[in-house]
Motif scaffolding. Structure first.
Motif, short mmCIF file in Angstrom:
data_model
loop_
_atom_site.label_atom_id
_atom_site.label_comp_id
_atom_site.label_asym_id
_atom_site.label_seq_id
_atom_site.Cartn_x
_atom_site.Cartn_y
_atom_site.Cartn_z
N THR A 2 9.92 4.78 13.06
CA THR A 2 9.09 4.17 12.24
C THR A 2 8.23 4.15 13.71
N LYS A 3 6.59 3.84 12.45
CA LYS A 3 6.22 2.99 13.54
C LYS A 3 6.30 1.81 13.49
N GLU A 4 5.59 0.91 15.05
CA GLU A 4 5.17 -0.14 15.06
C GLU A 4 4.45 -0.56 14.19
N LEU A 5 4.70 -2.08 13.62
CA LEU A 5 3.46 -2.31 12.91
C LEU A 5 3.41 -3.39 13.98
N LYS A 6 1.98 -3.29 14.07
CA LYS A 6 1.25 -4.10 15.35
C LYS A 6 0.34 -5.24 14.66
N SER A 7 -0.25 -3.99 13.62
CA SER A 7 -1.66 -4.98 12.65
C SER A 7 -1.84 -5.14 12.10
N ILE A 8 -2.09 -6.10 11.42
CA ILE A 8 -2.14 -6.32 9.95
C ILE A 8 -4.03 -7.25 9.71
N MET A 50 -9.24 -0.86 11.00
CA MET A 50 -8.07 0.27 11.41
C MET A 50 -6.44 -0.18 11.77
N PRO A 51 -6.73 -1.47 10.56
CA PRO A 51 -4.91 -1.62 10.93
C PRO A 51 -4.01 -1.13 10.23
#
Length: 129
Positions: A2-8, A50-51
Motif C-alpha cells: 500500500t502506498k503511504e498516505l502523506k498529503s491531503i 499533486m496530493p
C-alpha cells in the motif's frame, strides 16, 4: 504494498470545519494538509500540489463536491487522485451515490476529530489493497 498516505488537499467552505479537520489530520494522522475553500480553488491547486488524496465537501456554494470531482476527473494530471467526500448528507443511498460518482469513500459530518485520520486511512488502505 500500500502506498503511504502523506498529503491531503482538503476542500471545505466552512472555516471552522477546515481548521478542526486540518488539526485533527496533522495531529492524529501525521498528514500534510493543504486547505481550499472552493471547488474552483481545488481545480486550480490540485495539479500544482499533486496530493495523495483529495477530501471534498459535498455541499459548497457555486460548485458542489460532485461537480468539482467531475472537473478534476477531466484533467489527466489529477484524474487518478483518489477522492473522499465529507458530507452531512450521509444516508446509505447517498453514500453509495458518492462512490458510484468516483469517490473511494465518504465520511459523514459531523466527524469525530480523534477518529478522522483513522477513518480516512482505513478507506485509503481498502482501495489500495
Amino acid at each position: 504494498m500500500t502506498k503511504e498516505l502523506k498529503s491531503i488537499l482538503l476542500v471545505e467552505d466552512e472555516h471552522d470545519i477546515q481548521e478542526v479537520a486540518r488539526l485533527s489530520l496533522e495531529a492524529f494522522g501525521n498528514l500534510n494538509v493543504t486547505l481550499c475553500s472552493s471547488g474552483k480553488e481545488a481545480i486550480e491547486q490540485a495539479p500544482e500540489l499533486m496530493p495523495d488524496l483529495i477530501m471534498l465537501d459535498v455541499m459548497m456554494p457555486v460548485m458542489d463536491g460532485l461537480t468539482t470531482l467531475k472537473n478534476l476527473r477531466q484533467n489527466p494530471k489529477v484524474a487518478n487522485i483518489p477522492v473522499i467526500f465529507m458530507t452531512a448528507k450521509a444516508q446509505a443511498n447517498e453514500m453509495k451515490h458518492y462512490v458510484e460518482s468516483g469517490a473511494i469513500g465518504a465520511i459523514s459530518k459531523p466527524f469525530d476529530p480523534t477518529k478522522l485520520a483513522h477513518d480516512i486511512k482505513n478507506i485509503w488502505n481498502k482501495q489500495n489493497e
